[in-house]
Motif scaffolding. Structure first.
Motif, PDB file in Angstrom:
ATOM      1  N   ASP A  16     -79.078 -71.021 -74.042  1.00 35.42           N
ATOM      2  CA  ASP A  16     -78.312 -69.775 -74.182  1.00 35.42           C
ATOM      3  C   ASP A  16     -78.841 -68.657 -73.293  1.00 35.42           C
ATOM      4  OD1 ASP A  16     -76.726 -71.023 -76.029  1.00 35.42           O
ATOM      5  OD2 ASP A  16     -77.444 -69.883 -77.748  1.00 35.42           O
ATOM      6  N   PHE A  17     -79.974 -68.881 -72.645  1.00 40.05           N
ATOM      7  CA  PHE A  17     -80.597 -67.844 -71.826  1.00 40.05           C
ATOM      8  C   PHE A  17     -80.359 -68.091 -70.349  1.00 40.05           C
ATOM      9  CE2 PHE A  17     -82.898 -67.799 -75.784  1.00 40.05           C
ATOM     10  CZ  PHE A  17     -83.089 -66.462 -76.027  1.00 40.05           C
ATOM     11  N   ALA A  18     -80.232 -67.011 -69.593  1.00 38.74           N
ATOM     12  CA  ALA A  18     -80.118 -67.103 -68.137  1.00 38.74           C
ATOM     13  C   ALA A  18     -81.466 -66.869 -67.478  1.00 38.74           C
ATOM     14  CB  ALA A  18     -79.107 -66.081 -67.621  1.00 38.74           C
ATOM     15  N   LEU A  19     -82.358 -66.148 -68.167  1.00 39.10           N
ATOM     16  CA  LEU A  19     -83.659 -65.793 -67.606  1.00 39.10           C
ATOM     17  C   LEU A  19     -84.706 -65.829 -68.703  1.00 39.10           C
ATOM     18  CD1 LEU A  19     -85.519 -64.495 -65.394  1.00 39.10           C
ATOM     19  CD2 LEU A  19     -84.742 -62.282 -66.271  1.00 39.10           C
ATOM     20  N   ALA A  20     -85.863 -66.392 -68.372  1.00 36.43           N
ATOM     21  CA  ALA A  20     -87.011 -66.374 -69.279  1.00 36.43           C
ATOM     22  C   ALA A  20     -88.201 -65.821 -68.510  1.00 36.43           C
ATOM     23  CB  ALA A  20     -87.311 -67.778 -69.786  1.00 36.43           C
ATOM     24  N   ILE A  21     -88.979 -64.983 -69.142  1.00 32.69           N
ATOM     25  CA  ILE A  21     -90.168 -64.408 -68.527  1.00 32.69           C
ATOM     26  C   ILE A  21     -91.372 -64.957 -69.278  1.00 32.69           C
ATOM     27  CG2 ILE A  21     -91.400 -62.282 -68.004  1.00 32.69           C
ATOM     28  CD1 ILE A  21     -88.624 -60.887 -68.032  1.00 32.69           C
ATOM     29  N   SER A  22     -92.291 -65.550 -68.534  1.00 28.64           N
ATOM     30  CA  SER A  22     -93.473 -66.128 -69.164  1.00 28.64           C
ATOM     31  C   SER A  22     -94.698 -65.866 -68.295  1.00 28.64           C
ATOM     32  CB  SER A  22     -93.287 -67.635 -69.363  1.00 28.64           C
ATOM     33  OG  SER A  22     -93.301 -68.299 -68.118  1.00 28.64           O
ATOM     34  N   ASP A  23     -95.856 -66.226 -68.818  1.00 28.57           N
ATOM     35  CA  ASP A  23     -97.069 -66.116 -68.024  1.00 28.57           C
ATOM     36  C   ASP A  23     -97.356 -67.456 -67.355  1.00 28.57           C
ATOM     37  OD1 ASP A  23     -98.181 -67.764 -69.962  1.00 28.57           O
ATOM     38  OD2 ASP A  23     -99.274 -66.153 -70.940  1.00 28.57           O
ATOM     39  N   PHE A  34     -87.016 -75.506 -68.697  1.00 23.43           N
ATOM     40  CA  PHE A  34     -86.275 -74.407 -68.077  1.00 23.43           C
ATOM     41  C   PHE A  34     -85.449 -74.924 -66.904  1.00 23.43           C
ATOM     42  CE2 PHE A  34     -89.784 -71.807 -69.922  1.00 23.43           C
ATOM     43  CZ  PHE A  34     -89.016 -70.919 -70.653  1.00 23.43           C
ATOM     44  N   GLN A  35     -86.076 -75.708 -66.048  1.00 20.36           N
ATOM     45  CA  GLN A  35     -85.403 -76.218 -64.858  1.00 20.36           C
ATOM     46  C   GLN A  35     -84.238 -77.124 -65.213  1.00 20.36           C
ATOM     47  OE1 GLN A  35     -88.690 -77.971 -62.760  1.00 20.36           O
ATOM     48  NE2 GLN A  35     -89.190 -76.061 -61.705  1.00 20.36           N
ATOM     49  N   SER A  36     -84.429 -78.005 -66.180  1.00 22.67           N
ATOM     50  CA  SER A  36     -83.365 -78.947 -66.526  1.00 22.67           C
ATOM     51  C   SER A  36     -82.152 -78.255 -67.140  1.00 22.67           C
ATOM     52  CB  SER A  36     -83.891 -80.033 -67.471  1.00 22.67           C
ATOM     53  OG  SER A  36     -84.193 -79.491 -68.735  1.00 22.67           O
ATOM     54  N   LEU A  37     -82.365 -77.086 -67.752  1.00 25.73           N
ATOM     55  CA  LEU A  37     -81.266 -76.331 -68.357  1.00 25.73           C
ATOM     56  C   LEU A  37     -80.758 -75.214 -67.449  1.00 25.73           C
ATOM     57  CD1 LEU A  37     -82.703 -76.117 -71.962  1.00 25.73           C
ATOM     58  CD2 LEU A  37     -80.770 -77.515 -71.193  1.00 25.73           C
ATOM     59  N   CYS A  38     -81.271 -75.164 -66.208  1.00 22.61           N
ATOM     60  CA  CYS A  38     -80.871 -74.145 -65.230  1.00 22.61           C
ATOM     61  C   CYS A  38     -81.161 -72.727 -65.724  1.00 22.61           C
ATOM     62  CB  CYS A  38     -79.408 -74.298 -64.842  1.00 22.61           C
ATOM     63  SG  CYS A  38     -79.053 -75.876 -64.069  1.00 22.61           S
ATOM     64  N   VAL A  39     -82.257 -72.577 -66.457  1.00 22.24           N
ATOM     65  CA  VAL A  39     -82.697 -71.261 -66.904  1.00 22.24           C
ATOM     66  C   VAL A  39     -83.725 -70.773 -65.889  1.00 22.24           C
ATOM     67  CG1 VAL A  39     -83.862 -69.953 -68.724  1.00 22.24           C
ATOM     68  CG2 VAL A  39     -82.308 -71.820 -69.331  1.00 22.24           C
ATOM     69  N   ARG A  40     -83.456 -69.636 -65.274  1.00 18.93           N
ATOM     70  CA  ARG A  40     -84.358 -69.079 -64.287  1.00 18.93           C
ATOM     71  C   ARG A  40     -85.603 -68.566 -64.995  1.00 18.93           C
ATOM     72  NH1 ARG A  40     -83.913 -63.740 -61.024  1.00 18.93           N
ATOM     73  NH2 ARG A  40     -82.983 -63.154 -62.986  1.00 18.93           N
ATOM     74  N   ARG A  41     -86.757 -68.795 -64.400  1.00 22.12           N
ATOM     75  CA  ARG A  41     -88.033 -68.356 -64.985  1.00 22.12           C
ATOM     76  C   ARG A  41     -88.726 -67.415 -64.019  1.00 22.12           C
ATOM     77  NH1 ARG A  41     -93.211 -70.925 -64.316  1.00 22.12           N
ATOM     78  NH2 ARG A  41     -94.676 -69.912 -65.691  1.00 22.12           N
ATOM     79  N   GLU A  42     -89.159 -66.270 -64.540  1.00 22.63           N
ATOM     80  CA  GLU A  42     -89.942 -65.319 -63.759  1.00 22.63           C
ATOM     81  C   GLU A  42     -91.339 -65.242 -64.353  1.00 22.63           C
ATOM     82  OE1 GLU A  42     -88.345 -61.443 -63.097  1.00 22.63           O
ATOM     83  OE2 GLU A  42     -86.438 -62.232 -62.371  1.00 22.63           O
ATOM     84  N   LEU A  43     -92.301 -65.094 -63.479  1.00 19.35           N
ATOM     85  CA  LEU A  43     -93.683 -64.997 -63.899  1.00 19.35           C
ATOM     86  C   LEU A  43     -94.038 -63.543 -64.173  1.00 19.35           C
ATOM     87  CD1 LEU A  43     -96.287 -66.616 -64.307  1.00 19.35           C
ATOM     88  CD2 LEU A  43     -96.819 -66.161 -61.918  1.00 19.35           C
ATOM     89  N   ALA A  44     -94.494 -63.286 -65.386  1.00 20.84           N
ATOM     90  CA  ALA A  44     -94.937 -61.930 -65.748  1.00 20.84           C
ATOM     91  C   ALA A  44     -96.381 -61.775 -65.314  1.00 20.84           C
ATOM     92  CB  ALA A  44     -94.817 -61.716 -67.246  1.00 20.84           C
ATOM     93  N   GLU A  45     -96.677 -60.644 -64.741  1.00 17.00           N
ATOM     94  CA  GLU A  45     -98.040 -60.364 -64.328  1.00 17.00           C
ATOM     95  C   GLU A  45     -98.653 -59.370 -65.305  1.00 17.00           C
ATOM     96  OE1 GLU A  45     -98.488 -59.464 -60.209  1.00 17.00           O
ATOM     97  OE2 GLU A  45     -96.878 -60.837 -59.642  1.00 17.00           O
TER      98      GLU A  45
END
Length: 51
Positions: A16-23, A34-45
């Protein structure tokens, strides 16, 4: 129960998410999910704040 109340009491499916932010500590298998569900992941600093 309202949708807002439901959202606070039940986790939403990852798809259900388009973007996830993780460390950088996110396990490799989780990154693959994330990749298999086409959910974009951004790295939080450290110290990264969003308004």
């Amino acid at each position: 129960m309202s949708r807002a109340g439901q959202a606070l009491s039940e986790p939403a499916p990852l798809a259900d998410f388009a973007l996830a932010i993780s460390d950088e500590l996110l396990p490799q298998e989780e990154q693959g999910a994330f990749q298999s569900l086409c959910v974009r992941r951004e790295l939080a600093e450290e110290g990264d704040h969003r308004p």
